[in-house]
Design an enzyme around this catalytic site. Sequence first.
Site, PDB file in Angstrom:
ATOM      1  N   MET A   1       0.841  -1.201   0.000  1.00  0.00           N
ATOM      2  CA  MET A   1       0.000   0.000   0.000  1.00  0.00           C
ATOM      3  C   MET A   1       0.876   1.252   0.000  1.00  0.00           C
ATOM      4  O   MET A   1       0.402   2.340   0.306  1.00  0.00           O
ATOM      5  CB  MET A   1      -0.945  -0.012   1.202  1.00  0.00           C
ATOM      6  CG  MET A   1      -1.910  -1.204   1.149  1.00  0.00           C
ATOM      7  SD  MET A   1      -3.456  -0.952   2.013  1.00  0.00           S
ATOM      8  CE  MET A   1      -2.893  -0.637   3.650  1.00  0.00           C
TER       9      MET A   1
ATOM     10  N   HIS B   1       9.380  -3.301   3.569  1.00  0.00           N
ATOM     11  CA  HIS B   1       8.881  -3.536   2.205  1.00  0.00           C
ATOM     12  C   HIS B   1      10.047  -3.835   1.257  1.00  0.00           C
ATOM     13  O   HIS B   1       9.951  -4.700   0.393  1.00  0.00           O
ATOM     14  CB  HIS B   1       8.166  -2.295   1.655  1.00  0.00           C
ATOM     15  CG  HIS B   1       6.891  -1.948   2.354  1.00  0.00           C
ATOM     16  ND1 HIS B   1       6.758  -0.827   3.129  1.00  0.00           N
ATOM     17  CD2 HIS B   1       5.688  -2.556   2.358  1.00  0.00           C
ATOM     18  CE1 HIS B   1       5.522  -0.751   3.597  1.00  0.00           C
ATOM     19  NE2 HIS B   1       4.850  -1.791   3.149  1.00  0.00           N
TER      20      HIS B   1
ATOM     21  N   GLY C   1       4.917  -9.992   4.149  1.00  0.00           N
ATOM     22  CA  GLY C   1       5.627  -9.902   5.428  1.00  0.00           C
ATOM     23  C   GLY C   1       4.940 -10.726   6.504  1.00  0.00           C
ATOM     24  O   GLY C   1       3.705 -10.862   6.518  1.00  0.00           O
ATOM     25  N   GLU C   2       5.731 -11.236   7.432  1.00  0.00           N
ATOM     26  CA  GLU C   2       5.179 -12.037   8.533  1.00  0.00           C
ATOM     27  C   GLU C   2       4.616 -11.166   9.651  1.00  0.00           C
ATOM     28  O   GLU C   2       3.997 -11.683  10.572  1.00  0.00           O
ATOM     29  CB  GLU C   2       6.266 -12.965   9.101  1.00  0.00           C
ATOM     30  CG  GLU C   2       6.527 -14.152   8.188  1.00  0.00           C
ATOM     31  CD  GLU C   2       7.629 -15.070   8.685  1.00  0.00           C
ATOM     32  OE1 GLU C   2       8.341 -14.698   9.643  1.00  0.00           O
ATOM     33  OE2 GLU C   2       7.790 -16.146   8.089  1.00  0.00           O
TER      34      GLU C   2
ATOM     35  N   ASP D   1       2.176  -9.218   9.335  1.00  0.00           N
ATOM     36  CA  ASP D   1       0.738  -9.457   9.148  1.00  0.00           C
ATOM     37  C   ASP D   1       0.549 -10.971   8.997  1.00  0.00           C
ATOM     38  O   ASP D   1       0.184 -11.469   7.930  1.00  0.00           O
ATOM     39  CB  ASP D   1       0.236  -8.710   7.916  1.00  0.00           C
ATOM     40  CG  ASP D   1       0.411  -7.210   8.065  1.00  0.00           C
ATOM     41  OD1 ASP D   1      -0.297  -6.621   8.884  1.00  0.00           O
ATOM     42  OD2 ASP D   1       1.283  -6.641   7.380  1.00  0.00           O
TER      43      ASP D   1
END
Length: 285
Positions: free
Chosen positions: A32, A39, A151-152, A154
Amino acid sequence: MGMETVTDSRGLRQRVAALRARGGRIAFVPTMGNLHAGHLELVRQARRLADHVVVSIFVNPAQFGPQEDYGNYPHTPERDRDALQETGADLLFLPGVAEIYPQGPDLTTIVEVPGLNRILEGEHRPTHFNGVTTVVAKLFNLVQPDVAVFGEKDYQQLLLIRRMVADLCMPVVITGVATMREADGLAMSSRNGYLSAAERALAPRLYAVLARVKTRVEADGEDVAVIEQDALRELAAAGFQPDYVSVRRQSDLAPPGPGDTALIALAAARLGPARLIDNIFISMA
Ligand code: PAF
């Protein structure tokens, strides 16, 4: 070759077809925007896994609740574009809302992963995960990647996406990447930018509390519910408004039973204007 940016689906499909024609695998990193080092680590991992890397930046209205921060979500497209170019992405997809939701976000077909979408984060953000799985399914159909990287931090989102891909027989390999942290332990997040200096100083307590949960659960002598309650109390005393601290199985986020060895503690808490989430793996082996 420099990174290209496209804003429409037709242009995206053409560029992806051109990458495919060159041969090799395509990795996809949906974001996002307001990119941070976490990121960029996803993009680096994508580079290791494939020959071509496609990144999307789309602040997805469908995954924000009515009282949430959609209107304030930070947009930094120029800075993001430079960072992606430097990190080695090949193609950036930067669509507007009408490109992704031609009938509007409320009139779109929904992709729902039942059960998993209503627990933990889903209890507090009831429409969130349908928005996530719907937009990720759309983006997968547009990009048609071989592999996609998430990503972990989330962790529940990662599990939902894995379940969606399995249930809908999508030919995409899903790869999770370990959470990147600031030097004081705070998980990197675009929402950290909402914190005042005082809140920022307090924010690493969330991970510190999770680390204590891990130590106590791994010691294996106490009731997990007591450990969770203590963690909630500790967060509240420190100035957070915690939504949950919960120890679950890594595989499906069900409550742990005897003999389960791969666990995870997950937490969400408000701190001033920000809602922070984090997790930590627990090994009972
Ligand atoms: O993790 C995120 O940034 C978003 O949930 C995602 C996967 C890009 C979907 O909008």
